[in-house]
Design a protein around this motif. Structure first.
Motif, PDB file in Angstrom:
ATOM      1  N   ARG A  16       1.053  -1.306  -0.086  1.00 12.89           N
ATOM      2  CA  ARG A  16       0.120   0.111   0.184  1.00 12.89           C
ATOM      3  C   ARG A  16       0.911   1.243  -0.140  1.00 12.89           C
ATOM      4  O   ARG A  16      -0.467   2.602  -0.382  1.00 12.89           O
ATOM      5  CB  ARG A  16      -1.124  -0.119   1.175  1.00 12.89           C
ATOM      6  N   VAL A  17       1.967   1.135   0.737  1.00 11.33           N
ATOM      7  CA  VAL A  17       2.327   2.199   0.929  1.00 11.33           C
ATOM      8  C   VAL A  17       4.489   2.612   0.465  1.00 11.33           C
ATOM      9  O   VAL A  17       4.689   3.161   0.924  1.00 11.33           O
ATOM     10  CB  VAL A  17       3.131   2.917   1.979  1.00 11.33           C
ATOM     11  N   GLY A  18       4.719   1.553  -0.003  1.00  8.66           N
ATOM     12  CA  GLY A  18       6.033   1.226  -0.320  1.00  8.66           C
ATOM     13  C   GLY A  18       6.828   1.314  -1.527  1.00  8.66           C
ATOM     14  O   GLY A  18       7.814   1.652  -1.822  1.00  8.66           O
TER      15      GLY A  18
ATOM     16  N   SER B 190       4.470   7.547  -2.983  1.00  9.01           N
ATOM     17  CA  SER B 190       2.992   7.259  -1.832  1.00  9.01           C
ATOM     18  C   SER B 190       3.443   7.641  -0.661  1.00  9.01           C
ATOM     19  O   SER B 190       2.983   8.539   0.484  1.00  9.01           O
ATOM     20  CB  SER B 190       3.150   5.620  -1.459  1.00  9.01           C
ATOM     21  N   ILE B 191       5.419   7.501  -0.120  1.00 12.55           N
ATOM     22  CA  ILE B 191       5.276   7.549   1.409  1.00 12.55           C
ATOM     23  C   ILE B 191       4.843   9.030   1.211  1.00 12.55           C
ATOM     24  O   ILE B 191       5.426   9.222   2.128  1.00 12.55           O
ATOM     25  CB  ILE B 191       7.133   6.677   1.153  1.00 12.55           C
ATOM     26  N   LEU B 192       5.684   9.985   0.273  1.00 12.69           N
ATOM     27  CA  LEU B 192       6.510  11.332   0.499  1.00 12.69           C
ATOM     28  C   LEU B 192       5.068  11.946   0.171  1.00 12.69           C
ATOM     29  O   LEU B 192       4.614  13.455   0.504  1.00 12.69           O
ATOM     30  CB  LEU B 192       6.876  11.596  -1.286  1.00 12.69           C
ATOM     31  N   ILE B 193       4.349  11.132  -0.614  1.00 12.45           N
ATOM     32  CA  ILE B 193       2.818  11.964  -0.329  1.00 12.45           C
ATOM     33  C   ILE B 193       2.304  11.912   0.873  1.00 12.45           C
ATOM     34  O   ILE B 193       2.264  12.964   1.626  1.00 12.45           O
ATOM     35  CB  ILE B 193       1.501  11.923  -1.453  1.00 12.45           C
ATOM     36  N   LEU B 194       2.232  10.696   1.781  1.00 10.09           N
ATOM     37  CA  LEU B 194       1.710  10.816   2.912  1.00 10.09           C
ATOM     38  C   LEU B 194       2.369  11.534   4.034  1.00 10.09           C
ATOM     39  O   LEU B 194       2.372  12.166   4.401  1.00 10.09           O
ATOM     40  CB  LEU B 194       1.755   9.030   3.827  1.00 10.09           C
ATOM     41  N   ARG B 195       3.248  11.793   3.362  1.00  5.00           N
ATOM     42  CA  ARG B 195       4.624  12.687   4.532  1.00  5.00           C
ATOM     43  C   ARG B 195       3.937  13.957   4.369  1.00  5.00           C
ATOM     44  O   ARG B 195       4.315  15.043   5.068  1.00  5.00           O
ATOM     45  CB  ARG B 195       6.086  13.100   3.967  1.00  5.00           C
TER      46      ARG B 195
ATOM     47  N   GLY C 175       7.417  17.542  -7.359  1.00  4.40           N
ATOM     48  CA  GLY C 175       7.258  17.602  -8.853  1.00  4.40           C
ATOM     49  C   GLY C 175       7.099  16.956  -9.641  1.00  4.40           C
ATOM     50  O   GLY C 175       7.703  15.904 -11.012  1.00  4.40           O
ATOM     51  N   ILE C 176       6.274  16.142  -8.997  1.00  6.91           N
ATOM     52  CA  ILE C 176       5.286  14.775  -9.379  1.00  6.91           C
ATOM     53  C   ILE C 176       4.196  15.223 -11.252  1.00  6.91           C
ATOM     54  O   ILE C 176       3.714  16.026 -11.110  1.00  6.91           O
ATOM     55  CB  ILE C 176       4.907  14.057  -8.244  1.00  6.91           C
ATOM     56  N   SER C 177       5.020  13.821 -11.667  1.00  9.32           N
ATOM     57  CA  SER C 177       4.021  14.193 -13.083  1.00  9.32           C
ATOM     58  C   SER C 177       2.252  14.139 -12.443  1.00  9.32           C
ATOM     59  O   SER C 177       2.522  13.937 -12.159  1.00  9.32           O
ATOM     60  CB  SER C 177       4.150  13.573 -14.051  1.00  9.32           C
ATOM     61  N   PRO C 178       1.631  15.176 -13.680  1.00  8.15           N
ATOM     62  CA  PRO C 178       0.467  14.509 -13.027  1.00  8.15           C
ATOM     63  C   PRO C 178      -1.093  13.279 -12.833  1.00  8.15           C
ATOM     64  O   PRO C 178      -1.502  12.986 -12.167  1.00  8.15           O
ATOM     65  CB  PRO C 178      -0.256  15.820 -14.249  1.00  8.15           C
TER      66      PRO C 178
ATOM     67  N   ALA D 132      -6.165   6.302   9.726  1.00 14.18           N
ATOM     68  CA  ALA D 132      -4.879   4.781   9.030  1.00 14.18           C
ATOM     69  C   ALA D 132      -3.190   5.664   8.274  1.00 14.18           C
ATOM     70  O   ALA D 132      -2.704   5.865   8.728  1.00 14.18           O
ATOM     71  CB  ALA D 132      -5.655   3.849   8.182  1.00 14.18           C
ATOM     72  N   GLY D 133      -4.048   7.021   7.966  1.00 15.04           N
ATOM     73  CA  GLY D 133      -3.297   7.716   7.124  1.00 15.04           C
ATOM     74  C   GLY D 133      -2.643   8.626   8.337  1.00 15.04           C
ATOM     75  O   GLY D 133      -1.037   8.742   8.246  1.00 15.04           O
ATOM     76  N   HIS D 134      -3.579   8.833   9.263  1.00 11.31           N
ATOM     77  CA  HIS D 134      -2.764   9.303  10.735  1.00 11.31           C
ATOM     78  C   HIS D 134      -1.511   9.240  11.483  1.00 11.31           C
ATOM     79  O   HIS D 134      -0.453   8.544  12.052  1.00 11.31           O
ATOM     80  CB  HIS D 134      -3.524  10.138  11.428  1.00 11.31           C
ATOM     81  N   ALA D 135      -2.296   7.738  11.611  1.00 14.14           N
ATOM     82  CA  ALA D 135      -1.325   6.729  11.830  1.00 14.14           C
ATOM     83  C   ALA D 135       0.030   6.431  11.562  1.00 14.14           C
ATOM     84  O   ALA D 135       0.771   5.483  12.648  1.00 14.14           O
ATOM     85  CB  ALA D 135      -2.023   4.931  12.255  1.00 14.14           C
ATOM     86  N   PHE D 136       0.183   6.668   9.704  1.00 14.28           N
ATOM     87  CA  PHE D 136       1.202   6.116   9.632  1.00 14.28           C
ATOM     88  C   PHE D 136       2.122   7.031   9.812  1.00 14.28           C
ATOM     89  O   PHE D 136       3.767   6.917   9.808  1.00 14.28           O
ATOM     90  CB  PHE D 136       1.618   7.075   8.100  1.00 14.28           C
ATOM     91  N   ARG D 137       2.331   8.100  10.765  1.00  8.23           N
ATOM     92  CA  ARG D 137       2.943   9.026  11.606  1.00  8.23           C
ATOM     93  C   ARG D 137       4.804   8.530  11.886  1.00  8.23           C
ATOM     94  O   ARG D 137       5.047   8.715  11.823  1.00  8.23           O
ATOM     95  CB  ARG D 137       2.624  10.314  12.398  1.00  8.23           C
ATOM     96  N   PRO D 138       3.442   7.882  12.973  1.00  5.87           N
ATOM     97  CA  PRO D 138       4.936   7.131  13.438  1.00  5.87           C
ATOM     98  C   PRO D 138       6.369   6.409  12.457  1.00  5.87           C
ATOM     99  O   PRO D 138       7.360   6.449  12.596  1.00  5.87           O
ATOM    100  CB  PRO D 138       4.930   6.064  14.678  1.00  5.87           C
ATOM    101  N   VAL D 139       6.068   5.975  11.939  1.00  6.27           N
ATOM    102  CA  VAL D 139       7.020   5.499   9.949  1.00  6.27           C
ATOM    103  C   VAL D 139       7.332   6.397   9.666  1.00  6.27           C
ATOM    104  O   VAL D 139       8.733   6.426   9.585  1.00  6.27           O
ATOM    105  CB  VAL D 139       5.440   4.759   9.587  1.00  6.27           C
ATOM    106  N   LEU D 140       6.523   7.418   9.550  1.00  6.79           N
ATOM    107  CA  LEU D 140       7.195   8.911   9.119  1.00  6.79           C
ATOM    108  C   LEU D 140       8.354   9.105   9.725  1.00  6.79           C
ATOM    109  O   LEU D 140       9.337   9.576   9.213  1.00  6.79           O
ATOM    110  CB  LEU D 140       6.859   9.764   8.499  1.00  6.79           C
TER     111      LEU D 140
END
Length: 156
Positions: A11-13, A17-22, A39-42, A77-85
């Motif tokens: 899901r986030v690997g 994806s990780i930079l978007i979540l950051r 700087g990602i393409s649309p 679930a997105g907020h719960a990803f904060r400790p991973v970041l």
């Protein structure tokens, strides 16, 4: 694979994806904000946002009808990803520090830089080799059981 690491990475690997979540953790919500920050393409951004919505990490919310515009906000679930970041932030700072500090993680009360460490909630012990080990769970297949048994043998 049924491994929690493999399922999470499904899901986030992906890098974006990780930079978007950051960026979402830092408060960005709109397509244009993510695109400018990364700087990602649309097309790539559209695919990654859709995948994160499908995975339940972001929620798409309409903020304008004409023209139709959506924003992307973190789910629980997105907020719960904060400790991973935060763990990635700490690991990156330790092993691949930038030439100059561009972001700091600080204590809200004191303003002092924090040094993140993963600990067990119940014991307070760090999650290192001296205090923890991986054991097979009830659904572990023979291959995983052998890998974990070998790891325990090497540790003793």
């Amino acid at each position: 694979m049924s491994c929690p690491v493999a399922l999470a990475l499904e899901r986030v690997g992906e890098w974006w994806s990780i930079l978007i979540l950051r960026d979402a953790t830092h408060g960005l919500t709109r397509f244009e904000q993510f695109q400018k920050s990364l700087g990602i393409s649309p097309n790539s951004l559209s695919r990654r946002l859709a995948a994160l919505v499908e995975a339940g990490l972001l929620e798409r919310r309409r903020y304008n009808e004409r023209p139709p515009r959506d924003e992307y906000v973190l789910t629980a679930a997105g907020h719960a990803f904060r400790p991973v970041l935060i763990a990635l932030y700490a690991w990156g700072n330790q092993h691949f520090p930038p030439d100059a500090v561009n972001v700091r993680l600080v204590d809200n009360e004191s303003g002092v830089d924090v040094d993140p460490v993963l600990i067990d909630r119940l014991t307070g012990h760090p999650l290192d080799d001296a205090h923890t080990t991986f054991l097979p769970g009830p659904a572990a297949d023979p291959r995983l059981r052998a890998v974990l048994a070998r790891r325990r043998e090497l540790a003793s």
